[in-house]
Design a protein around this motif. Structure first.
Motif, PDB file in Angstrom:
ATOM      1  N   LEU A 107       5.541 -11.012  21.139  1.00 32.63           N
ATOM      2  CA  LEU A 107       5.544 -10.819  19.692  1.00 32.63           C
ATOM      3  C   LEU A 107       6.892 -11.149  19.064  1.00 32.63           C
ATOM      4  O   LEU A 107       6.973 -11.437  17.871  1.00 32.63           O
ATOM      5  CB  LEU A 107       5.144  -9.388  19.357  1.00 32.63           C
ATOM      6  CG  LEU A 107       3.807  -8.916  19.932  1.00 32.63           C
ATOM      7  CD1 LEU A 107       3.545  -7.475  19.554  1.00 32.63           C
ATOM      8  CD2 LEU A 107       2.680  -9.819  19.480  1.00 32.63           C
ATOM      9  N   GLY A 108       7.949 -11.087  19.850  1.00 33.50           N
ATOM     10  CA  GLY A 108       9.282 -11.392  19.351  1.00 33.50           C
ATOM     11  C   GLY A 108      10.308 -11.188  20.445  1.00 33.50           C
ATOM     12  O   GLY A 108      10.059 -10.460  21.406  1.00 33.50           O
ATOM     13  N   SER A 109      11.454 -11.845  20.300  1.00 34.62           N
ATOM     14  CA  SER A 109      12.521 -11.663  21.292  1.00 34.62           C
ATOM     15  C   SER A 109      13.866 -11.971  20.647  1.00 34.62           C
ATOM     16  O   SER A 109      13.945 -12.675  19.641  1.00 34.62           O
ATOM     17  CB  SER A 109      12.300 -12.561  22.512  1.00 34.62           C
ATOM     18  OG  SER A 109      12.431 -13.922  22.170  1.00 34.62           O
ATOM     19  N   SER A 110      14.900 -11.421  21.246  1.00 34.69           N
ATOM     20  CA  SER A 110      16.276 -11.698  20.838  1.00 34.69           C
ATOM     21  C   SER A 110      17.128 -11.763  22.095  1.00 34.69           C
ATOM     22  O   SER A 110      16.764 -11.219  23.131  1.00 34.69           O
ATOM     23  CB  SER A 110      16.805 -10.611  19.895  1.00 34.69           C
ATOM     24  OG  SER A 110      16.963  -9.388  20.595  1.00 34.69           O
ATOM     25  N   GLU A 121       9.569  -7.903  22.513  1.00 30.43           N
ATOM     26  CA  GLU A 121       8.405  -7.111  22.141  1.00 30.43           C
ATOM     27  C   GLU A 121       7.180  -7.869  22.617  1.00 30.43           C
ATOM     28  O   GLU A 121       7.057  -9.078  22.390  1.00 30.43           O
ATOM     29  CB  GLU A 121       8.343  -6.899  20.630  1.00 30.43           C
ATOM     30  CG  GLU A 121       7.195  -6.000  20.216  1.00 30.43           C
ATOM     31  CD  GLU A 121       7.188  -5.687  18.730  1.00 30.43           C
ATOM     32  OE1 GLU A 121       6.298  -4.914  18.312  1.00 30.43           O
ATOM     33  OE2 GLU A 121       8.044  -6.214  17.987  1.00 30.43           O
ATOM     34  N   PHE A 122       6.287  -7.161  23.293  1.00 30.37           N
ATOM     35  CA  PHE A 122       5.135  -7.831  23.887  1.00 30.37           C
ATOM     36  C   PHE A 122       3.922  -6.917  23.936  1.00 30.37           C
ATOM     37  O   PHE A 122       4.030  -5.706  23.783  1.00 30.37           O
ATOM     38  CB  PHE A 122       5.452  -8.305  25.318  1.00 30.37           C
ATOM     39  CG  PHE A 122       5.686  -7.179  26.291  1.00 30.37           C
ATOM     40  CD1 PHE A 122       4.635  -6.646  27.027  1.00 30.37           C
ATOM     41  CD2 PHE A 122       6.945  -6.636  26.467  1.00 30.37           C
ATOM     42  CE1 PHE A 122       4.840  -5.598  27.920  1.00 30.37           C
ATOM     43  CE2 PHE A 122       7.161  -5.595  27.353  1.00 30.37           C
ATOM     44  CZ  PHE A 122       6.105  -5.077  28.082  1.00 30.37           C
ATOM     45  N   VAL A 123       2.770  -7.534  24.166  1.00 34.35           N
ATOM     46  CA  VAL A 123       1.538  -6.822  24.482  1.00 34.35           C
ATOM     47  C   VAL A 123       1.037  -7.397  25.803  1.00 34.35           C
ATOM     48  O   VAL A 123       0.902  -8.615  25.942  1.00 34.35           O
ATOM     49  CB  VAL A 123       0.461  -6.985  23.391  1.00 34.35           C
ATOM     50  CG1 VAL A 123      -0.832  -6.288  23.800  1.00 34.35           C
ATOM     51  CG2 VAL A 123       0.962  -6.450  22.052  1.00 34.35           C
ATOM     52  N   HIS A 143       1.635  -2.068  24.641  1.00 33.86           N
ATOM     53  CA  HIS A 143       2.544  -2.668  23.658  1.00 33.86           C
ATOM     54  C   HIS A 143       3.911  -2.032  23.875  1.00 33.86           C
ATOM     55  O   HIS A 143       4.043  -0.813  23.825  1.00 33.86           O
ATOM     56  CB  HIS A 143       2.028  -2.392  22.248  1.00 33.86           C
ATOM     57  CG  HIS A 143       2.890  -2.957  21.168  1.00 33.86           C
ATOM     58  ND1 HIS A 143       2.711  -2.619  19.855  1.00 33.86           N
ATOM     59  CD2 HIS A 143       3.920  -3.829  21.176  1.00 33.86           C
ATOM     60  CE1 HIS A 143       3.590  -3.254  19.106  1.00 33.86           C
ATOM     61  NE2 HIS A 143       4.339  -3.992  19.903  1.00 33.86           N
ATOM     62  N   GLU A 144       4.919  -2.863  24.117  1.00 33.90           N
ATOM     63  CA  GLU A 144       6.253  -2.332  24.411  1.00 33.90           C
ATOM     64  C   GLU A 144       7.324  -3.197  23.758  1.00 33.90           C
ATOM     65  O   GLU A 144       7.172  -4.410  23.643  1.00 33.90           O
ATOM     66  CB  GLU A 144       6.492  -2.306  25.930  1.00 33.90           C
ATOM     67  CG  GLU A 144       7.873  -1.779  26.315  1.00 33.90           C
ATOM     68  CD  GLU A 144       8.059  -1.631  27.815  1.00 33.90           C
ATOM     69  OE1 GLU A 144       7.120  -1.155  28.481  1.00 33.90           O
ATOM     70  OE2 GLU A 144       9.127  -1.994  28.316  1.00 33.90           O
ATOM     71  N   LEU A 158      16.451  -2.894  30.899  1.00 43.70           N
ATOM     72  CA  LEU A 158      17.114  -1.601  30.723  1.00 43.70           C
ATOM     73  C   LEU A 158      16.064  -0.495  30.535  1.00 43.70           C
ATOM     74  O   LEU A 158      16.023   0.461  31.296  1.00 43.70           O
ATOM     75  CB  LEU A 158      18.065  -1.652  29.529  1.00 43.70           C
ATOM     76  CG  LEU A 158      18.923  -0.438  29.268  1.00 43.70           C
ATOM     77  CD1 LEU A 158      19.832  -0.140  30.444  1.00 43.70           C
ATOM     78  CD2 LEU A 158      19.745  -0.649  28.000  1.00 43.70           C
ATOM     79  N   ASP A 159      15.241  -0.632  29.495  1.00 41.21           N
ATOM     80  CA  ASP A 159      14.184   0.356  29.225  1.00 41.21           C
ATOM     81  C   ASP A 159      13.275  -0.210  28.141  1.00 41.21           C
ATOM     82  O   ASP A 159      13.501  -1.310  27.652  1.00 41.21           O
ATOM     83  CB  ASP A 159      14.754   1.716  28.819  1.00 41.21           C
ATOM     84  CG  ASP A 159      15.635   1.667  27.579  1.00 41.21           C
ATOM     85  OD1 ASP A 159      15.521   0.716  26.764  1.00 41.21           O
ATOM     86  OD2 ASP A 159      16.476   2.568  27.404  1.00 41.21           O
TER      87      ASP A 159
END
Length: 163
Positions: A107-110, A121-123, A143-144, A158-159
């Motif tokens: 869904l997004g990354s940095s 961010e992913f599902v 979803h995390e 990391l978490d």
């Protein structure tokens, strides 16, 4: 059904799944991370490098996240533990062979090769492996938003915040 459970302060049991050994070792099979690449040109290079030399080589948080999803799908606990940040790594990891992780949506990354921290961010989608009795079958998503940190040039998970 929880995807993982805490057992004491240092041990967690994860409910993840595996794919067939044919998929695990065939570099021409589509990668489980659903990038569209074949395993050997995608996550297989990172898991293979680790298996051969103990070196973690994912260049970005996104590449590490995809390789960790693939490691869950392929039941590769040593890679998962090694790619977990030393400050948050559980003492042991038990993967659930009754679940199959089959799809990853980013869904997004940095964070890139020159950064020290990043997020993904992913599902992730899972279901019971074939052959499970009907009353025990499960299907769902996780979803995390995961956090990653680079330590001495190596990216680590990391978490994450599960929603």
């Amino acid at each position: 059904m929880p995807l993982y459970s805490n057992k004491g302060s240092f041990s967690r049991t994860f409910r993840m799944g595996c794919m067939s050994e044919t998929t695990l070792y065939n570099p021409q099979t589509r990668c489980p991370c659903t990038s569209g690449e074949v395993y050997g040109a995608c996550c297989g290079r990172y898991l293979g490098e680790f298996a051969a030399s103990g070196t973690l080589g994912a260049p970005t948080p996104l590449a590490l996240m995809r390789s960790r999803f693939t490691a869950f799908a392929l039941h590769d606990a040593p890679y998962l533990l090694a790619s977990w940040h030393p400050h948050t790594r559980p003492a042991e990891l038990t993967l659930d062979e009754t679940l199959r992780w089959y799809r990853l949506d980013i869904l997004g990354s940095s964070g890139g090769p020159f950064d020290a921290a990043g997020t993904v961010e992913f599902v992730a989608y899972y279901r019971s492996v074939p052959g499970m009795p009907a009353e025990e079958r499960v299907k769902g998503t996780m979803h995390e938003k995961s956090r990653f940190e680079k330590v001495n040039g190596t990216w680590y998970y990391l978490d994450g915040e599960v929603s």
